[in-house]
Scaffold this motif. Structure first.
Motif, PDB file in Angstrom:
ATOM      1  N   ARG A 188       6.006-141.424 -10.971  1.00 56.71           N
ATOM      2  CA  ARG A 188       4.644-141.352 -10.441  1.00 56.71           C
ATOM      3  C   ARG A 188       3.960-140.119 -11.026  1.00 56.71           C
ATOM      4  NH1 ARG A 188       2.242-140.711  -4.324  1.00 56.71           N
ATOM      5  NH2 ARG A 188       0.124-141.369  -4.880  1.00 56.71           N
ATOM      6  N   HIS A 189       2.712-140.271 -11.335  1.00 55.10           N
ATOM      7  CA  HIS A 189       1.897-139.187 -11.889  1.00 55.10           C
ATOM      8  C   HIS A 189       1.852-137.981 -10.949  1.00 55.10           C
ATOM      9  CE1 HIS A 189      -1.316-140.049  -9.019  1.00 55.10           C
ATOM     10  NE2 HIS A 189      -1.084-141.343  -9.275  1.00 55.10           N
ATOM     11  N   PRO A 190       1.457-136.809 -11.466  1.00 59.36           N
ATOM     12  CA  PRO A 190       1.277-135.631 -10.606  1.00 59.36           C
ATOM     13  C   PRO A 190       0.079-135.803  -9.677  1.00 59.36           C
ATOM     14  CG  PRO A 190       1.446-134.997 -12.931  1.00 59.36           C
ATOM     15  CD  PRO A 190       1.297-136.486 -12.884  1.00 59.36           C
ATOM     16  N   SER A 191       0.010-134.967  -8.684  1.00 56.84           N
ATOM     17  CA  SER A 191      -1.090-134.982  -7.724  1.00 56.84           C
ATOM     18  C   SER A 191      -2.420-134.737  -8.430  1.00 56.84           C
ATOM     19  CB  SER A 191      -0.855-133.902  -6.663  1.00 56.84           C
ATOM     20  OG  SER A 191      -1.930-133.852  -5.761  1.00 56.84           O
ATOM     21  N   PRO A 192      -3.382-135.647  -8.278  1.00 54.52           N
ATOM     22  CA  PRO A 192      -4.670-135.470  -8.959  1.00 54.52           C
ATOM     23  C   PRO A 192      -5.595-134.525  -8.188  1.00 54.52           C
ATOM     24  CG  PRO A 192      -4.672-137.526  -7.769  1.00 54.52           C
ATOM     25  CD  PRO A 192      -3.299-136.926  -7.581  1.00 54.52           C
ATOM     26  N   GLN A 193      -6.630-134.093  -8.861  1.00 58.49           N
ATOM     27  CA  GLN A 193      -7.634-133.239  -8.238  1.00 58.49           C
ATOM     28  C   GLN A 193      -8.630-134.119  -7.482  1.00 58.49           C
ATOM     29  OE1 GLN A 193      -8.806-130.905 -11.806  1.00 58.49           O
ATOM     30  NE2 GLN A 193      -8.185-129.143 -10.582  1.00 58.49           N
ATOM     31  N   VAL A 194      -8.219-134.543  -6.307  1.00 57.35           N
ATOM     32  CA  VAL A 194      -9.023-135.407  -5.455  1.00 57.35           C
ATOM     33  C   VAL A 194      -8.881-134.881  -4.032  1.00 57.35           C
ATOM     34  CG1 VAL A 194      -9.256-137.749  -4.541  1.00 57.35           C
ATOM     35  CG2 VAL A 194      -8.651-137.424  -6.925  1.00 57.35           C
ATOM     36  N   THR A 195      -9.959-134.865  -3.313  1.00 56.69           N
ATOM     37  CA  THR A 195      -9.915-134.435  -1.916  1.00 56.69           C
ATOM     38  C   THR A 195      -9.001-135.361  -1.126  1.00 56.69           C
ATOM     39  OG1 THR A 195     -12.174-133.634  -2.112  1.00 56.69           O
ATOM     40  CG2 THR A 195     -11.335-133.967   0.120  1.00 56.69           C
ATOM     41  N   SER A 196      -8.143-134.777  -0.313  1.00 53.66           N
ATOM     42  CA  SER A 196      -7.235-135.561   0.531  1.00 53.66           C
ATOM     43  C   SER A 196      -8.033-136.572   1.352  1.00 53.66           C
ATOM     44  CB  SER A 196      -6.462-134.622   1.457  1.00 53.66           C
ATOM     45  OG  SER A 196      -5.587-135.354   2.269  1.00 53.66           O
ATOM     46  N   GLY A 197      -7.493-137.782   1.468  1.00 55.85           N
ATOM     47  CA  GLY A 197      -8.157-138.819   2.245  1.00 55.85           C
ATOM     48  C   GLY A 197      -9.189-139.608   1.467  1.00 55.85           C
ATOM     49  N   THR A 198      -9.161-139.497   0.124  1.00 55.58           N
ATOM     50  CA  THR A 198     -10.110-140.202  -0.737  1.00 55.58           C
ATOM     51  C   THR A 198      -9.420-141.396  -1.391  1.00 55.58           C
ATOM     52  OG1 THR A 198     -11.302-138.152  -1.220  1.00 55.58           O
ATOM     53  CG2 THR A 198     -11.606-139.971  -2.772  1.00 55.58           C
ATOM     54  N   CYS A 199     -10.110-142.509  -1.452  1.00 64.50           N
ATOM     55  CA  CYS A 199      -9.619-143.698  -2.147  1.00 64.50           C
ATOM     56  C   CYS A 199      -9.899-143.522  -3.633  1.00 64.50           C
ATOM     57  CB  CYS A 199     -10.348-144.938  -1.608  1.00 64.50           C
ATOM     58  SG  CYS A 199      -9.907-146.466  -2.452  1.00 64.50           S
ATOM     59  N   TYR A 200      -8.851-143.535  -4.463  1.00 61.28           N
ATOM     60  CA  TYR A 200      -9.055-143.283  -5.900  1.00 61.28           C
ATOM     61  C   TYR A 200      -8.168-144.153  -6.778  1.00 61.28           C
ATOM     62  CZ  TYR A 200      -4.817-140.458  -5.601  1.00 61.28           C
ATOM     63  OH  TYR A 200      -3.534-140.045  -5.396  1.00 61.28           O
ATOM     64  N   GLY A 201      -8.032-145.422  -6.491  1.00 60.61           N
ATOM     65  CA  GLY A 201      -7.176-146.307  -7.278  1.00 60.61           C
ATOM     66  C   GLY A 201      -7.413-146.254  -8.766  1.00 60.61           C
ATOM     67  N   ARG A 202      -8.370-147.011  -9.284  1.00 60.34           N
ATOM     68  CA  ARG A 202      -8.622-147.131 -10.714  1.00 60.34           C
ATOM     69  C   ARG A 202      -9.456-145.971 -11.259  1.00 60.34           C
ATOM     70  NH1 ARG A 202      -8.607-151.840 -14.021  1.00 60.34           N
ATOM     71  NH2 ARG A 202      -6.960-152.480 -12.615  1.00 60.34           N
ATOM     72  N   SER A 203      -9.979-145.128 -10.396  1.00 60.14           N
ATOM     73  CA  SER A 203     -10.769-143.989 -10.874  1.00 60.14           C
ATOM     74  C   SER A 203      -9.923-143.119 -11.795  1.00 60.14           C
ATOM     75  CB  SER A 203     -11.283-143.149  -9.694  1.00 60.14           C
ATOM     76  OG  SER A 203     -12.179-143.908  -8.910  1.00 60.14           O
ATOM     77  N   ASP A 204     -10.531-142.640 -12.858  1.00 61.69           N
ATOM     78  CA  ASP A 204      -9.814-141.848 -13.853  1.00 61.69           C
ATOM     79  C   ASP A 204      -9.946-140.367 -13.516  1.00 61.69           C
ATOM     80  OD1 ASP A 204      -8.210-141.456 -16.023  1.00 61.69           O
ATOM     81  OD2 ASP A 204      -9.775-141.799 -17.509  1.00 61.69           O
ATOM     82  N   VAL A 205      -9.127-139.921 -12.601  1.00 64.41           N
ATOM     83  CA  VAL A 205      -9.181-138.543 -12.116  1.00 64.41           C
ATOM     84  C   VAL A 205      -8.184-137.670 -12.874  1.00 64.41           C
ATOM     85  CG1 VAL A 205     -10.036-139.199  -9.846  1.00 64.41           C
ATOM     86  CG2 VAL A 205      -7.586-139.112 -10.242  1.00 64.41           C
ATOM     87  N   VAL A 206      -8.443-136.382 -12.884  1.00 63.19           N
ATOM     88  CA  VAL A 206      -7.601-135.452 -13.641  1.00 63.19           C
ATOM     89  C   VAL A 206      -6.610-134.744 -12.725  1.00 63.19           C
ATOM     90  CG1 VAL A 206      -9.330-135.078 -15.433  1.00 63.19           C
ATOM     91  CG2 VAL A 206      -9.266-133.564 -13.446  1.00 63.19           C
ATOM     92  N   VAL A 207      -5.639-134.112 -13.371  1.00 66.26           N
ATOM     93  CA  VAL A 207      -4.607-133.334 -12.690  1.00 66.26           C
ATOM     94  C   VAL A 207      -4.810-131.877 -13.069  1.00 66.26           C
ATOM     95  CG1 VAL A 207      -2.112-132.921 -12.611  1.00 66.26           C
ATOM     96  CG2 VAL A 207      -2.986-135.267 -12.680  1.00 66.26           C
ATOM     97  N   ALA A 208      -4.666-130.987 -12.102  1.00 68.84           N
ATOM     98  CA  ALA A 208      -4.766-129.557 -12.386  1.00 68.84           C
ATOM     99  C   ALA A 208      -3.636-129.148 -13.328  1.00 68.84           C
ATOM    100  CB  ALA A 208      -4.692-128.759 -11.090  1.00 68.84           C
ATOM    101  N   PRO A 209      -3.908-128.233 -14.248  1.00 68.67           N
ATOM    102  CA  PRO A 209      -2.877-127.815 -15.204  1.00 68.67           C
ATOM    103  C   PRO A 209      -1.582-127.335 -14.542  1.00 68.67           C
ATOM    104  CG  PRO A 209      -5.018-126.996 -15.904  1.00 68.67           C
ATOM    105  CD  PRO A 209      -5.203-127.601 -14.534  1.00 68.67           C
ATOM    106  N   HIS A 210      -1.671-126.609 -13.440  1.00 69.95           N
ATOM    107  CA  HIS A 210      -0.440-126.133 -12.790  1.00 69.95           C
ATOM    108  C   HIS A 210       0.376-127.283 -12.194  1.00 69.95           C
ATOM    109  CE1 HIS A 210      -3.110-126.291  -9.267  1.00 69.95           C
ATOM    110  NE2 HIS A 210      -2.013-126.377  -8.540  1.00 69.95           N
TER     111      HIS A 210
END
Length: 184
Positions: free
Chosen positions: A7-29
């Motif tokens: 599974r991918h790393p935790s994305p930069q998305v506010t907790s409780g947000t629906c983000y299925g197909r959205s192309d969100v990024v992951v913080a470098p750390h």
């Protein structure tokens, strides 16, 4: 064939947000932490497949260099489900009646007018069918929790609608950066 599902790393998305197909990024750390945890545990010189969404593709690219991978292939069939108009909305802002309608018809309801679980299951099954024809001993697949649940459910050999329901109703216990091994 052994599938090592990551599974991918935790994305930069506010907790409780629906983000299925959205192309969100992951913080470098976050990317660095997952990369470091996986480097020693994944086999070298095996094919790496990945969802083309950045949270998976970026991890796949660095892992393919680290391993090194025999090949790196991005496949859109590995993408997370498309939640249509629900994408990037807080779950609490989605009308309860719509969430209840989805819960009542998990396989066929199209959340936000997007994709239903059965359609996602069909594309993931098509990916798996093509992959099994290649007859690799082991592959690494960087993808999403929904995709991992479907690939795991496909192992049971059930009809596709039952597979979709099994995946949709299974408890979500796949941590960011975690691996799940499935043998076919």
């Amino acid at each position: 064939m052994r599938l090592i599902l990551v599974r991918h790393p935790s994305p930069q998305v506010t907790s409780g947000t629906c983000y299925g197909r959205s192309d969100v990024v992951v913080a470098p750390h976050e990317m660095a932490a997952v990369r470091a945890s996986l480097q020693a545990s994944l086999p070298a010189h095996v094919p790496v497949y990945a969802s083309p969404l950045r949270r998976c593709a970026d991890l796949a690219r660095v892992l393919a260099q680290d391993l090194p991978a025999s090949t790196l292939i991005y496949d859109k069939r590995l993408a997370e489900m498309d939640f249509g108009s629900w994408e990037m909305r807080p779950w609490h802002a989605i009308a309860r009646q719509n969430i209840d309608a989805w819960a009542a018809n998990m396989a066929h309801y199209r959340p936000g007018g997007g994709e239903n679980v059965l359609a996602m299951a069909a594309r993931v099954e098509a990916f798996l069918h093509d992959l099994l024809r290649e007859q690799h001993e082991t592959v690494v697949i960087i993808c999403h929790a929904g995709t991992i649940r479907l690939l795991s459910a496909l192992q049971a050999g059930l009809p596709l609608e039952e597979t979709a329901l099994l995946a949709a109703t299974s408890a979500h216990k796949i941590a960011y950066g975690a691996t799940v091994v499935v043998d076919f």
